[in-house]
Design an enzyme around this catalytic site. Sequence first.
Site, mmCIF file in Angstrom:
data_model
loop_
_atom_site.group_PDB
_atom_site.id
_atom_site.type_symbol
_atom_site.label_atom_id
_atom_site.label_comp_id
_atom_site.label_asym_id
_atom_site.label_seq_id
_atom_site.Cartn_x
_atom_site.Cartn_y
_atom_site.Cartn_z
ATOM 1 N N LYS A 2 0.863 -1.242 0.012
ATOM 2 C CA LYS A 2 0.016 0.087 0.054
ATOM 3 C C LYS A 2 1.024 1.188 0.141
ATOM 4 O O LYS A 2 1.775 1.156 0.720
ATOM 5 C CB LYS A 2 -0.981 0.017 1.451
ATOM 6 C CG LYS A 2 -1.928 1.168 1.551
ATOM 7 C CD LYS A 2 -2.913 0.975 2.574
ATOM 8 C CE LYS A 2 -3.775 1.987 2.793
ATOM 9 N NZ LYS A 2 -4.699 1.740 3.889
ATOM 10 N N SER A 9 -9.957 -0.288 7.297
ATOM 11 C CA SER A 9 -9.364 -0.113 5.852
ATOM 12 C C SER A 9 -8.729 -1.312 5.260
ATOM 13 O O SER A 9 -8.375 -1.132 3.932
ATOM 14 C CB SER A 9 -8.513 1.302 5.974
ATOM 15 O OG SER A 9 -9.137 2.419 5.905
ATOM 16 N N SER A 31 -9.974 2.094 2.788
ATOM 17 C CA SER A 31 -8.764 2.852 1.946
ATOM 18 C C SER A 31 -7.865 1.978 1.358
ATOM 19 O O SER A 31 -7.363 2.439 0.490
ATOM 20 C CB SER A 31 -8.147 3.652 2.959
ATOM 21 O OG SER A 31 -7.038 3.061 3.995
#
Lengths: 487, 480
Positions: A79, A178, A154
């Site tokens: 990420k 997330s 997210s």
Amino acid sequence: MMDMHLQTMTELAAGLEKGDFSSVELTQTLLDRVAALDDRLNAFVTVTAAEALLAAARADAARAAGNVGALNGLPIIHKDIFCTRGVKTTCGSKMLNNFISPYDATVVEKLAAAGAVVLGKSNMDEFAMGSSNETSFFGPVRNPWDLECSPGGSSGGSSASVAARFAPAATGTDTGGSIRQPAALTGTVGIKPTYGRVSRYGMIAFASSLDQAGVITRSSEDAARVLGVMAGFDERDSTSIDHPVPDYLATIGDSIKGLRVGIVRQHFDAGLDEQTGARVKAAIAVIESLGATTVEVDLPNIDLSVPTYYVVAPAECSSNLSRFDGVRFGHRAENAEDLLDLYCRSRGEGFGDEVKRRIMTGAYVLSAGYYDAYYLKAQQVRQLIADDFKKAFADVDVIAGPTAPSPAFKLGDKVDDPIQMYLNDIYTIGANLAGLPAISVPCGFVNDMPVGLHLVGPHFGEEVLLRCGHQYQQQTEWHKACPEAFQ
Amino acid sequence: MSAAWEVVIGLEIHAQLATKSKIFSGSPTAYGAEPNTQANLVDLGYPGVLPVLNKEVVRMATMFGLAIGATVARRSVFARKNYFYPDLPKGYQISQLELPIVEHGELFITDANGNEKRIGVTRAHLEEDAGKSIHEGLDASSGIDLNRAGTPLLEIVSEPDLRSAKEAVAYMKKIHTIVRYLGISDGNMQEGSFRCDANVSVRPMGQEELGTRAELKNLNSFRYIEKAINIEVERQIDLIEDGGKVVQETRLYDSDRDETRSMRSKEEANDYRYFPDPDLLPVEISEEFIEAVRATMPELPAAKEARFVDEYSLKGDDAGILTASRPLADYFEAVIAATDAPSQIAANWVIGDLAGALNRDGLDIEDVKISADELAGLVNRIHDNTISGKIAKQVFEAMWEGEGSADDVIEARGLKQITDSSAIEAVVDKVIADNPGQVAEYQAGKDKLIGFFVGKVMQETKGQANPGQVNQILKDKLQS
């Protein structure tokens, strides 16, 4: 031989071990897929093809020399919230669009030391603030199961990548859901460990007391494999906990007979989509069929978790994001007239709407005269919620429920309604507030879109979550389903 | 100042703690390095980095707490003080607000009437220093040096117990002495390791309620503190007497113009939005830790002063002067250990000629050119009458210039005192014979002339005659 991209990490590890293929071949195959298919998803912010192939060659050489790390030669994606040395680290923001990190996050270091090969950096909601990946400066990520839909957020770039078989695993971070919500919305497994289990060093902070790194995979077994490498005490993170890391893979095959599964009544209330609820109940029934028993548990304050979260998280973010001032790194406004102008325009231009909304909310709840009524009160409620969980875990081993209230929603549907968007994390936030580990495991489809089963464990209960997830996945095929356009 | 006004002062002293590395990072804290060479990613506030507490600061703060009879908190909490400034990399300073590490201490100063006065220390908390903005030599732009960012500070906050600039200075000097005794700060004011903010207000004598205060920022010398406070007090009194009102604000002392100037008023003041720093755990201190620290505490200035008075029977302020710095006190005691002479003689030499020479050459006691043993050697020669006190001054200077030990100098320069009575008698006889007029006057009752004769004898003997013997022999011979 089955196509490499369809294999789990465990299968790929075996293939590498047997010499069916090299890490370079595997890496090249996946990079080719990304090159060919990511235009549809927008899951990557940066593809590090050259670095990946170099790392793969090193892993092959290490293997030849008999030097095999736990993840030797296995491809992963980070990420874009994790700092990666020499590679752009954007956190999904214009603010950091020019930021090349001079150092590696602990998680990045550990995975590299285990021999993992990083294909690139995945797209995400800006500074991890969002539940749909629509707040990213680099545009929304699309859900491989329906390109019109959000992959969740997210960690949407990570969940979409794993669902689209770009890589068997991708790191994520979870502040209010997330990792787990995007996993549920893309039919993948996502685990958020206990707060303090994985180092936050080098992970760009959103809300420090809630942020926790984890991983998205397709199987619980793969999650166990990666988490085992990521976890552990780090002296560079004062909130990481010095607690031994068990061998998650060693116990994953053990029976869950006698496991006490708590069901929270409030989690099946009106806010839950009926069909999603039905899939989750069916999944719990499968777990019962393996010898587990269910018990109704009460979390009397759980309904307060979303409002509590939306005080605590913005408060911390308003402070954490102060360092982005245009002075030392990141976006700087041109031709600033004076210092104030430099600050206002650098931040005004560099941050998107949702980030600004949370900074303003956070500054407000911390301001003189409001601190007691908001921040302090929220911390007290947070304690109550944590106490509720503690009480519940006196009677049960895990708590089961839905991960998200519905399957993936259409991009654009909730983007103008922050409250609706926030409610997508209603079932996941409690675990962050209480610092508990939780996992989302694919448990079926509603209108051809995946939904997830959410399991929460007691502190340092990752082992039981992974075991329970694995035993369930031994009985089910949901996680093996691949979106049609990405087979 | 009009007698109708009472001055109320509270000080916030920032003492830089003498750790090797910063409070939350491993960067060195040495002063004077090239800009930004002692700032790592943590000090620069890079994305993703985290603070890790340097445990040494906890030990140092604990020592300070014990030294001022304070409560050392079993649990203290770091908080973020949020504001934007270019030399503040994270956009917040890590400090302590609600739960500081030290609370409720006290110390004693001597007030204008010579009485002991208690000054309360409200609290002392740990925090990080900011960096420094540089404007000189940079044309229209500004530079930022983050070497100092993250340097550990102990902020020591007094009660508003001080009633004059002099008391404020006396209090600050006490704290200065204590932190240097403990070895927790070098106290270097020029380098900014020891500085203070002064909250100053005035009120009509007898009034209970405090006047509105102004905060004088960043005072970094004892002289400036006294001047700045006096100027500010004068300003406030003039203002009120002219019918004006003091506004709560931050003011800066301009030493060139000798005035204080407004920096910002309360209305413009920041709302710092303090909240507990989620990156740091509360600091938990055990009873065992406190006891272990207590066991390592050096003798403190007040105790040492009392002991010096008691043990060495020193006169007046000598004990206070000698104990003002630990190295000076140690030096004195080393001299004492190496001589049988009365302690007062050693004290006189340390406070007088030695301190004078250090001062003249701009040296610290650590750089002293005559070791304690060597000074004891000089004191011994005075004590055993080898040389007179006067000759000793000459010997001291020669020793300071590196001519060797007291004995070496006395030998080389032939300064040995004449204690042979017959030799002195011969000189006395000569002086009496040479000055019949003065002898007659003396014998007629002008006792004061004895000084004249002593002077003559000393002149003849080049100062080497034992003054006591000269006196006695003169008196005997003049009377007969």
